[in-house]
Scaffold this active site. Structure first.
Site, PDB file in Angstrom:
ATOM      1  N   SER A  77       0.800  -1.233   0.000  1.00 18.80           N
ATOM      2  CA  SER A  77       0.000   0.000   0.000  1.00 18.80           C
ATOM      3  C   SER A  77       0.828   1.276   0.000  1.00 18.80           C
ATOM      4  CB  SER A  77      -0.933   0.025   1.207  1.00 18.80           C
ATOM      5  OG  SER A  77      -2.032  -0.815   0.973  1.00 18.80           O
ATOM      6  N   LYS A  80       0.554   3.369  -2.939  1.00 15.97           N
ATOM      7  CA  LYS A  80      -0.577   4.281  -3.170  1.00 15.97           C
ATOM      8  C   LYS A  80      -0.139   5.741  -3.110  1.00 15.97           C
ATOM      9  CE  LYS A  80      -3.839   0.918  -1.265  1.00 15.97           C
ATOM     10  NZ  LYS A  80      -4.421   0.378  -0.047  1.00 15.97           N
ATOM     11  N   TYR A 204      -2.716  -2.150 -10.599  1.00 17.94           N
ATOM     12  CA  TYR A 204      -2.717  -1.989  -9.135  1.00 17.94           C
ATOM     13  C   TYR A 204      -1.956  -3.143  -8.458  1.00 17.94           C
ATOM     14  CZ  TYR A 204      -4.383  -1.921  -4.339  1.00 17.94           C
ATOM     15  OH  TYR A 204      -4.430  -1.930  -2.967  1.00 17.94           O
ATOM     16  N   TYR A 256      -4.590   4.016   7.949  1.00 22.25           N
ATOM     17  CA  TYR A 256      -5.976   3.518   7.914  1.00 22.25           C
ATOM     18  C   TYR A 256      -6.736   3.922   9.174  1.00 22.25           C
ATOM     19  CZ  TYR A 256      -3.889   1.144   4.060  1.00 22.25           C
ATOM     20  OH  TYR A 256      -3.223   0.891   2.910  1.00 22.25           O
ATOM     21  N   VAL A 274       0.955  -3.888   3.775  1.00 20.12           N
ATOM     22  CA  VAL A 274       0.583  -5.131   4.443  1.00 20.12           C
ATOM     23  C   VAL A 274       1.732  -6.157   4.470  1.00 20.12           C
ATOM     24  CG1 VAL A 274      -0.393  -6.390   2.487  1.00 20.12           C
ATOM     25  CG2 VAL A 274      -1.490  -6.541   4.718  1.00 20.12           C
TER      26      VAL A 274
HETATM   27  O1  DON Z   1      -4.622  -4.392  -2.107  1.00 22.30           O
HETATM   28  C1  DON Z   1      -4.171  -5.043  -1.188  1.00 22.30           C
HETATM   29  O2  DON Z   1      -4.905  -5.643  -0.410  1.00 22.30           O
HETATM   30  C2  DON Z   1      -2.673  -5.088  -1.001  1.00 22.30           C
HETATM   31  N1  DON Z   1      -2.015  -5.176  -2.268  1.00 22.30           N
HETATM   32  C3  DON Z   1      -2.199  -3.862  -0.299  1.00 22.30           C
HETATM   33  C4  DON Z   1      -2.887  -3.639   1.026  1.00 22.30           C
HETATM   34  C5  DON Z   1      -2.040  -2.980   2.033  1.00 22.30           C
HETATM   35  O3  DON Z   1      -0.833  -2.920   1.941  1.00 22.30           O
HETATM   36  C6  DON Z   1      -2.732  -2.477   3.221  1.00 22.30           C
HETATM   37  N2  DON Z   1      -1.788  -2.056   4.202  1.00 22.30           N
HETATM   38  N3  DON Z   1      -1.722  -2.076   5.321  1.00 22.30           N
END
Ligand code: DON
Length: 331
Positions: A77, A80, A204, A256, A274
């Site tokens: 993430s 982003k 993405y 978040y 994540v």
């Molecule tokens: O879209 C997703 O679920 C993962 N590629 C990225 C999510 C993420 O890193 C949330 N972070 N804490």
């Protein structure tokens, strides 16, 4: 707060700070047992949950690195922030802010419910999945590789090398991400996407699978802390206005539904991923006394054991400790 040196930017104090950070990393490494590695993207389960590493890079070039710094991990993430910056550079800030809002959700990063219940005119912010997928749909290019090229280009400009795409992580997420597909279809239904859904999702998933190290995150953070300018060459890499919006978004939405706590207890813009990465940005601060990294620094953290919000559990505690000791808070 750490006391003792008259000028925190000398070589002598670097060793002193290094010893402190080594102690703190050793202490917070024990906290990794309180968290769990992500498992909803199957390959992320293979991470070693005991790992903890940090890299801090000051505007003056001072670097403190400690713990598991050499391990590459996928940016997830944290991408982003980069895709939003690139989209702003391509389309203009006005275009982007007309189409993606800048409000925290207070919901999980992959929530669909909030969009459906509130029926907003645009996604809430670029740092939750719905907003990020919308931003990715706005990147220029007809294929995922064309859309990704400016992201790789910006990273190469900042880092001095072109980071790799971890194909195994990309395929693992592509083949398992039911929720992101559900978000994508919902965004398609309500008319927020500006590119084909499959190309958008492919882009993405790939942007999330770019491999970085804590040193890379520290360098990206340092450039953003310095309002987008390389302090050595004085070159503007990212427009100042874009970095300001990115920092505001990171502070209010980057962690978040733990963003409020992070702003309160750590007090600097940050974004988690994540896989266990966190990028944190300490802008320059004005104080009566000298403090470590007073002219600003970027911080990269890696600790794949996560808390229940999806943020690195030991990483957050380590950052909280350092921010308190060094008075990093912007408030
Ligand atoms: O879209 C997703 O679920 C993962 N590629 C990225 C999510 C993420 O890193 C949330 N972070 N804490």
């Amino acid at each position: 707060m750490v006391q003792g040196a008259a000028n925190w930017n000398t070589e002598q104090t670097q060793e002193w700070l290094q010893n402190y950070v080594d102690d703190w990393v050793a202490f917070y490494r024990k906290h990794t047992s309180d968290g769990e590695v992500a498992s909803y993207i199957p390959i992320l389960k293979e991470a070693n949950k005991d790992h903890l590493g940090i890299s801090i890079l000051g505007k003056n070039g001072m670097a403190i690195r400690s713990g598991d710094v050499g391990i590459p991990f996928t940016i997830q993430s944290i991408s982003k922030v980069i895709s939003f910056i690139v989209a702003c550079m391509e389309r203009g800030v006005g275009y982007m802010l007309d189409r993606v809002d800048v409000e925290p959700t207070g919901e999980a990063f992959n929530s669909i419910m909030h969009l459906e219940m509130k029926k907003p005119e645009k996604p809430f912010n670029p740092l939750v999945n719905a907003g990020a997928i919308t931003v990715t749909s706005m990147l220029e290019g007809r294929t995922s590789d064309e859309k990704l090229e400016p992201i790789f280009h910006l990273l190469e400009h900042i880092l001095g090398y072109r980071p790799a795409l971890n194909v195994d992580v990309y395929e693992s997420e592509r083949d398992s991400s039911m929720r992101n597909r559900a978000i994508g279809y919902y965004l398609l239904e309500i008319g927020f996407l500006e590119s084909d859904l499959n190309i958008t999702l492919e882009t993405y998933f790939k942007q999330c699978s770019i491999e970085v190290t804590v040193d890379d995150l520290a360098r990206i953070g340092m450039i953003i802390a310095n309002d987008g300018e390389d302090p050595d060459s004085k070159e503007e890499i990212i427009p100042r206005q874009v970095t300001r919006i990115a920092k505001a978004l990171m502070l209010t939405c980057g962690m978040y539904d733990a963003s409020g706590k992070f702003a309160t207890y750590v007090g600097i813009p940050a974004k988690s991923g994540v896989s266990g990465g966190i990028i944190a940005i300490a802008p320059p601060r004005v104080r009566e006394e000298e403090l470590p990294f007073i002219n600003g620094c970027g911080i990269g953290v890696y600790g794949p054991a996560l808390d229940d919000k999806g943020n690195s559990i030991a990483g957050i505690r380590l950052l909280r400790h350092i921010a308190k000791q060094w008075d990093l808070s912007i408030f």
